[in-house]
Design an enzyme around this catalytic site. Structure first.
Site, PDB file in Angstrom:
ATOM      1  N   ARG A  77       0.853  -1.201   0.000  1.00 20.80           N
ATOM      2  CA  ARG A  77       0.000   0.000   0.000  1.00 20.80           C
ATOM      3  C   ARG A  77       0.881   1.241   0.000  1.00 20.80           C
ATOM      4  O   ARG A  77       1.834   1.332   0.769  1.00 20.80           O
ATOM      5  CB  ARG A  77      -0.906  -0.013   1.224  1.00 20.80           C
ATOM      6  CG  ARG A  77      -1.887   1.133   1.246  1.00 20.80           C
ATOM      7  CD  ARG A  77      -2.753   1.096   2.498  1.00 20.80           C
ATOM      8  NE  ARG A  77      -3.841   0.136   2.407  1.00 20.80           N
ATOM      9  CZ  ARG A  77      -4.576  -0.247   3.449  1.00 20.80           C
ATOM     10  NH1 ARG A  77      -4.337   0.236   4.652  1.00 20.80           N
ATOM     11  NH2 ARG A  77      -5.558  -1.119   3.297  1.00 20.80           N
ATOM     12  N   ARG A 115      -4.945   3.144  17.047  1.00 29.13           N
ATOM     13  CA  ARG A 115      -5.636   2.537  15.896  1.00 29.13           C
ATOM     14  C   ARG A 115      -5.344   3.416  14.698  1.00 29.13           C
ATOM     15  O   ARG A 115      -4.725   4.476  14.814  1.00 29.13           O
ATOM     16  CB  ARG A 115      -7.150   2.549  16.198  1.00 29.13           C
ATOM     17  CG  ARG A 115      -8.020   1.519  15.458  1.00 29.13           C
ATOM     18  CD  ARG A 115      -7.673   0.111  15.814  1.00 29.13           C
ATOM     19  NE  ARG A 115      -8.785  -0.827  15.621  1.00 29.13           N
ATOM     20  CZ  ARG A 115      -8.923  -1.622  14.568  1.00 29.13           C
ATOM     21  NH1 ARG A 115      -8.065  -1.576  13.573  1.00 29.13           N
ATOM     22  NH2 ARG A 115      -9.949  -2.473  14.503  1.00 29.13           N
ATOM     23  N   LYS A 116      -5.831   3.034  13.529  1.00 26.88           N
ATOM     24  CA  LYS A 116      -5.615   3.875  12.346  1.00 26.88           C
ATOM     25  C   LYS A 116      -6.323   5.222  12.480  1.00 26.88           C
ATOM     26  O   LYS A 116      -7.240   5.379  13.294  1.00 26.88           O
ATOM     27  CB  LYS A 116      -6.136   3.183  11.099  1.00 26.88           C
ATOM     28  CG  LYS A 116      -7.656   3.110  11.011  1.00 26.88           C
ATOM     29  CD  LYS A 116      -8.123   3.115   9.571  1.00 26.88           C
ATOM     30  CE  LYS A 116      -8.774   1.857   9.136  1.00 26.88           C
ATOM     31  NZ  LYS A 116      -9.621   1.940   7.943  1.00 26.88           N
ATOM     32  N   GLY A 162     -16.714  -6.475   0.943  1.00 24.69           N
ATOM     33  CA  GLY A 162     -16.724  -7.916   1.152  1.00 24.69           C
ATOM     34  C   GLY A 162     -17.031  -8.386   2.557  1.00 24.69           C
ATOM     35  O   GLY A 162     -17.287  -9.563   2.783  1.00 24.69           O
ATOM     36  N   CYS A 214     -14.668  -1.419   3.940  1.00 23.72           N
ATOM     37  CA  CYS A 214     -13.657  -0.666   3.189  1.00 23.72           C
ATOM     38  C   CYS A 214     -14.255  -0.108   1.907  1.00 23.72           C
ATOM     39  O   CYS A 214     -13.825   0.927   1.402  1.00 23.72           O
ATOM     40  CB  CYS A 214     -12.488  -1.575   2.834  1.00 23.72           C
ATOM     41  SG  CYS A 214     -11.768  -2.409   4.246  1.00 23.72           S
ATOM     42  N   GLY A 215     -15.259  -0.794   1.353  1.00 24.46           N
ATOM     43  CA  GLY A 215     -15.932  -0.317   0.133  1.00 24.46           C
ATOM     44  C   GLY A 215     -17.031   0.684   0.441  1.00 24.46           C
ATOM     45  O   GLY A 215     -17.767   1.099  -0.455  1.00 24.46           O
TER      46      GLY A 215
HETATM   47 FE1  SRM Z   1      -9.896  -1.285   4.859  1.00 26.66          FE
HETATM   48  C1  SRM Z   1      -8.682  -3.654   6.964  1.00 26.66           C
HETATM   49  C2  SRM Z   1      -8.552  -2.833   2.263  1.00 26.66           C
HETATM   50  C3  SRM Z   1     -10.419   1.489   3.023  1.00 26.66           C
HETATM   51  C4  SRM Z   1     -12.050  -0.147   7.246  1.00 26.66           C
HETATM   52  N1  SRM Z   1      -8.756  -2.935   4.656  1.00 26.66           N
HETATM   53  C5  SRM Z   1      -8.338  -3.763   5.651  1.00 26.66           C
HETATM   54  C6  SRM Z   1      -7.320  -4.771   5.134  1.00 26.66           C
HETATM   55  C7  SRM Z   1      -5.961  -4.187   5.356  1.00 26.66           C
HETATM   56  C8  SRM Z   1      -7.446  -6.132   5.818  1.00 26.66           C
HETATM   57  C9  SRM Z   1      -6.406  -7.103   5.371  1.00 26.66           C
HETATM   58  O1  SRM Z   1      -5.314  -7.134   5.908  1.00 26.66           O
HETATM   59  O2  SRM Z   1      -6.679  -7.849   4.418  1.00 26.66           O
HETATM   60  C10 SRM Z   1      -7.733  -4.812   3.647  1.00 26.66           C
HETATM   61  C11 SRM Z   1      -6.639  -5.140   2.657  1.00 26.66           C
HETATM   62  C12 SRM Z   1      -7.210  -5.966   1.526  1.00 26.66           C
HETATM   63  C13 SRM Z   1      -6.394  -5.902   0.291  1.00 26.66           C
HETATM   64  O3  SRM Z   1      -5.649  -6.871  -0.005  1.00 26.66           O
HETATM   65  O4  SRM Z   1      -6.535  -4.930  -0.443  1.00 26.66           O
HETATM   66  C14 SRM Z   1      -8.366  -3.445   3.488  1.00 26.66           C
HETATM   67  N2  SRM Z   1      -9.433  -0.718   3.034  1.00 26.66           N
HETATM   68  C15 SRM Z   1      -8.974  -1.540   2.064  1.00 26.66           C
HETATM   69  C16 SRM Z   1      -9.018  -0.863   0.709  1.00 26.66           C
HETATM   70  C17 SRM Z   1      -7.896  -1.309  -0.214  1.00 26.66           C
HETATM   71  C18 SRM Z   1     -10.377  -1.161   0.072  1.00 26.66           C
HETATM   72  C19 SRM Z   1     -10.446  -0.783  -1.392  1.00 26.66           C
HETATM   73  O5  SRM Z   1     -10.606  -1.700  -2.200  1.00 26.66           O
HETATM   74  O6  SRM Z   1     -10.312   0.389  -1.718  1.00 26.66           O
HETATM   75  C20 SRM Z   1      -8.975   0.607   1.150  1.00 26.66           C
HETATM   76  C21 SRM Z   1      -7.588   1.131   1.329  1.00 26.66           C
HETATM   77  C22 SRM Z   1      -7.595   2.605   1.646  1.00 26.66           C
HETATM   78  C23 SRM Z   1      -6.202   3.170   1.716  1.00 26.66           C
HETATM   79  O7  SRM Z   1      -5.713   3.581   0.667  1.00 26.66           O
HETATM   80  O8  SRM Z   1      -5.626   3.197   2.808  1.00 26.66           O
HETATM   81  C24 SRM Z   1      -9.656   0.497   2.497  1.00 26.66           C
HETATM   82  N3  SRM Z   1     -10.967   0.417   5.115  1.00 26.66           N
HETATM   83  C25 SRM Z   1     -11.149   1.389   4.180  1.00 26.66           C
HETATM   84  C26 SRM Z   1     -12.224   2.245   4.560  1.00 26.66           C
HETATM   85  C27 SRM Z   1     -12.808   3.373   3.715  1.00 26.66           C
HETATM   86  C28 SRM Z   1     -12.275   4.742   4.023  1.00 26.66           C
HETATM   87  O9  SRM Z   1     -11.168   4.897   4.535  1.00 26.66           O
HETATM   88  O10 SRM Z   1     -13.014   5.664   3.715  1.00 26.66           O
HETATM   89  C29 SRM Z   1     -12.700   1.757   5.768  1.00 26.66           C
HETATM   90  C30 SRM Z   1     -13.925   2.278   6.555  1.00 26.66           C
HETATM   91  C31 SRM Z   1     -13.678   3.641   7.085  1.00 26.66           C
HETATM   92  C32 SRM Z   1     -12.867   3.646   8.339  1.00 26.66           C
HETATM   93  O11 SRM Z   1     -11.734   3.167   8.339  1.00 26.66           O
HETATM   94  O12 SRM Z   1     -13.368   4.141   9.318  1.00 26.66           O
HETATM   95  C33 SRM Z   1     -11.894   0.619   6.104  1.00 26.66           C
HETATM   96  N4  SRM Z   1     -10.277  -1.786   6.789  1.00 26.66           N
HETATM   97  C34 SRM Z   1     -11.236  -1.215   7.566  1.00 26.66           C
HETATM   98  C35 SRM Z   1     -11.273  -1.916   8.813  1.00 26.66           C
HETATM   99  C36 SRM Z   1     -12.190  -1.583  10.015  1.00 26.66           C
HETATM  100  C37 SRM Z   1     -11.499  -0.539  10.870  1.00 26.66           C
HETATM  101  C38 SRM Z   1     -11.961  -0.519  12.289  1.00 26.66           C
HETATM  102  O13 SRM Z   1     -11.798   0.520  12.941  1.00 26.66           O
HETATM  103  O14 SRM Z   1     -12.457  -1.532  12.794  1.00 26.66           O
HETATM  104  C39 SRM Z   1     -10.317  -2.942   8.722  1.00 26.66           C
HETATM  105  C40 SRM Z   1      -9.977  -3.984   9.799  1.00 26.66           C
HETATM  106  C41 SRM Z   1      -9.025  -3.456  10.816  1.00 26.66           C
HETATM  107  O15 SRM Z   1      -8.405  -2.404  10.649  1.00 26.66           O
HETATM  108  O16 SRM Z   1      -8.899  -4.153  11.808  1.00 26.66           O
HETATM  109  C42 SRM Z   1      -9.714  -2.835   7.438  1.00 26.66           C
HETATM  110 FE1  SF4 Z   2     -13.609  -6.659   4.300  1.00 23.30          FE
HETATM  111 FE2  SF4 Z   2     -12.077  -4.563   3.703  1.00 23.30          FE
HETATM  112 FE3  SF4 Z   2     -11.337  -7.021   3.025  1.00 23.30          FE
HETATM  113 FE4  SF4 Z   2     -13.336  -5.821   1.742  1.00 23.30          FE
HETATM  114  S1  SF4 Z   2     -11.190  -5.219   1.756  1.00 23.30           S
HETATM  115  S2  SF4 Z   2     -13.331  -7.900   2.460  1.00 23.30           S
HETATM  116  S3  SF4 Z   2     -14.342  -4.755   3.453  1.00 23.30           S
HETATM  117  S4  SF4 Z   2     -11.553  -6.168   5.104  1.00 23.30           S
END
Ligand code: SRM
Ligand code: SF4
Length: 565
Positions: free
Chosen positions: A117, A231-232, A488, A493-494
């Site tokens: 990333r 946290r993030k 998913g 994240c979507g």
């Molecule tokens: Fe996300 C965790 C992908 C935006 C909430 N997110 C993950 C992980 C890292 C989990 C993992 O290790 O597999 C995913 C990586 C999958 C992969 O292989 O791509 C992942 N998140 C993404 C992305 C790539 C989705 C996308 O297809 O665009 C986005 C990357 C953004 C970036 O450039 O940094 C992404 N994630 C978001 C958003 C949307 C936003 O930021 O507007 C959210 C919801 C908003 C928020 O964060 O408040 C989001 N992601 C999460 C969470 C739940 C966070 C929490 O507080 O519980 C997780 C799980 C965690 O962090 O424990 C997570």
């Molecule tokens: Fe769940 Fe985020 Fe993975 Fe999509 S990218 S399956 S919303 S953790």
């Protein structure tokens, strides 16, 4: 401890269609001791942590992820030189700490390969960067692809840890970084994809976002004192009424407004986030900051979060929990104290006499610079293959001064295109794949990674999202864009909750058997007066013979669509 968190200046004015109807009264001094902050001292947190820290905190305490900024190069070398096997590496380094260097092991879906990333402040890329990104994933063949993310960012796929050191060096050489992108760090900084081009923006946020990233990541080399947050944290600056970066779902959002003196200042909102357990929109802090205060404010807020934020139950560690614990005023006071200022100006309350629809920025749009337009093109579900990077770089060099931008809706945009070149540009082969005039379902399509690469995913998303969008466009007349977001799993994240129709992976049954399913959300509004979508159904099988008819019903009932003859 007494801190005057707010200045006493009241502001009232009228400016164009923008009517400032009120300004917040001066807040009284805040007594941090009586407002219950005593127990939140770093020392008290430390004592609590020693007993109740969550597992991720224990991993960080054993060795901070910031060590990976140097150790990643050593790990790469060990593997490359055959001095270690992948299995022999420390599990916590591989699965957790490498995220500090931007490396996410795809253990469940593509073992021994990593997603990398980046940080791309405001989603701006040059043709040189695009080509270099293509070069990084090219060696991985079909396993090497990339995605635009919902934070207008890039993720590269297929990276082997052996090569990660070289990839990191290349990324840093091209002026980007992958450091501080995962785990308990700041995420990509978002603003406006049309910053600097937009006739309606109040301010061009690009420089501030780059400055902010440089300060909080030490020019992308990593900043140790800001890297161990509870946290993030998601941060954005929104310079228009469209609110392109979704201020309401960021932990820290700055909304540009004009104050009574006609100056652009930024109202501060905090605490928005989505997660499995809680989805909440941000709340106003009741203050505004000046342009010069944006970066110091963000930095100070992160330090306050670091020192006072909860680290016990991982589901209760996002910024909102701290704000709620201490209250908005006391929280603002803590930030002011950390910045070394007496307080902040009150928030500017703005009421508009007109309704502002969030603009669709795909297609061709005149810029504020005469004779130039930006050209937005739709990247289905945000997925790039290697050759796309080279083609986009060529287009950027030929038509847009070597510049391309990516958006939170996972699309691309070429700025500063001469109006005389638009016709020739439209005829370029790239736009047969990434359409400038995409249909009204495809142009609003957003999808998270899903089960192809993400271990949390309950369903496959991206490929399915594209197939179903194509089917809906084939079967329905869709008079205006309908924004469908796929996510998913409930981490969202979507951003299913910001969509017109949000689809969130979950369990379902079909003819008595467990199958992939979705929860359906509808009614999300973005831009001014944003509202989160609400869940209307759950357990709907994603098989197209079940889901497509249901989506068609919703689109006909709620979005004015009709069946094609
Ligand atoms: Fe996300 C965790 C992908 C935006 C909430 N997110 C993950 C992980 C890292 C989990 C993992 O290790 O597999 C995913 C990586 C999958 C992969 O292989 O791509 C992942 N998140 C993404 C992305 C790539 C989705 C996308 O297809 O665009 C986005 C990357 C953004 C970036 O450039 O940094 C992404 N994630 C978001 C958003 C949307 C936003 O930021 O507007 C959210 C919801 C908003 C928020 O964060 O408040 C989001 N992601 C999460 C969470 C739940 C966070 C929490 O507080 O519980 C997780 C799980 C965690 O962090 O424990 C997570
Ligand atoms: Fe769940 Fe985020 Fe993975 Fe999509 S990218 S399956 S919303 S953790």
């Amino acid at each position: 401890m007494q801190i005057n968190a707010f200045s006493s200046k009241n502001r009232l004015s009228v400016s164009g269609s923008r009517r400032l109807v009120a300004a917040q009264a001066a807040a009284p001094e805040i007594d941090m001791e009586v407002s219950g902050l005593k127990h939140l001292s770093p020392e008290a947190r430390e004592r609590a942590m020693a007993k109740k820290a969550n597992n991720f905190e224990k991993v960080k305490r054993a060795k901070c992820g910031s060590n990976m900024w140097t150790e990643v190069h050593e790990l790469s070398a060990l593997l490359k030189e055959g001095k270690s096997t992948f299995e022999e590496l420390d599990l916590d380094d591989v699965e957790v700490r490498l995220k500090w260097a931007g490396l996410f092991h795809r253990k469940k879906r593509a073992p021994e390969t990593f997603m990398m990333r980046l940080k791309v402040p405001n989603g701006e890329l040059t043709s040189t960067q695009l080509r270099s990104l293509g070069d990084i994933i090219k060696p991985y063949g079909e396993a090497g692809c990339a995605d635009i993310t919902t934070r207008a960012n890039i993720q590269l796929r297929g990276i082997k840890l052996d090569d990660a050191s070289d990839a990191i060096n290349k990324i840093q050489d091209m002026g980007l970084t992958s450091f501080m992108t995962g785990m308990d760090n700041v995420r990509n900084l978002t603003g406006s994809p049309i910053a600097g081009l937009d006739p309606h923006e109040l301010v061009d946020v690009r420089e501030t976002l780059v400055d902010m990233q440089n300060v909080i990541t030490n020019y992308g080399k990593g900043r140790a004192d800001l890297t161990n947050l509870p946290r993030k944290i998601n941060i954005c600056i929104s310079p228009t009424r469209d609110d392109f970066p979704h201020t309401h779902i960021n932990d820290l959002g700055f909304q540009a407004v004009v104050n009574a003196d006609g100056e652009v200042v930024y109202n501060v909102e905090v605490g928005g986030y989505f997660s499995i357990k809680r989805n909440v929109t941000s709340i106003p802090l009741g203050i505004s900051v000046t342009k010069d205060q944006l970066v110091p404010f963000a930095e100070a807020l992160m330090l306050v979060f670091r020192d006072h934020g909860p680290r016990e139950n991982r589901q209760k560690t996002r910024l909102m929990w701290l704000v709620e614990e201490v209250g908005e005023r006391a929280f603002a006071a803590l930030v002011a104290d950390r910045m070394g200022v007496d307080g902040f100006a009150p928030a500017v309350e703005v009421a508009y006499d007109d309704v502002w629809e969030r603009r669709d920025i795909l297609g061709v749009h005149p810029q504020k610079q005469e004779g130039l337009s930006w050209v937005g093109a739709c990247v289905p579900a945000g997925r790039f293959q290697t050759e796309d990077f080279y083609e986009m770089a060529d287009i950027a060099d030929k038509y847009s001064g070597g510049e391309m931008r990516i958006t939170c809706e996972e699309n691309i945009l070429f700025p500063n295109v001469s109006n005389d070149s638009i016709e020739a540009m439209r005829a370029e082969p790239l736009f047969a794949k990434f359409k400038i005039d995409a249909g009204n379902v495809m142009r609003g399509l957003v999808s998270c990674t899903g089960s192809q690469f993400c271990g949390f995913a309950l369903i496959e998303t991206k490929n399915r999202a594209i197939e179903i969008a194509e089917q809906l466009e084939a079967e329905l007349n869709v008079p205006a864009p309908v924004r469908i977001h796929w996510t998913g799993c409930p981490n969202s994240c979507g951003q299913a909750q910001v969509a017109d129709i949000g689809l969130m992976g979950g369990p379902a049954k079909h003819e008595g058997k467990a199958v992939e399913g979705v929860r359906i959300f509808t009614g999300g509004k973005i831009g001014e007066g944003a509202v989160l979508a609400e869940q209307i159904e759950k357990g709907v099988p994603v098989r197209s013979d079940v889901l497509v008819p249901r989506l068609k019903e919703i689109m006909i009932e709620q979005y004015g669509c009709t069946e094609k003859a």
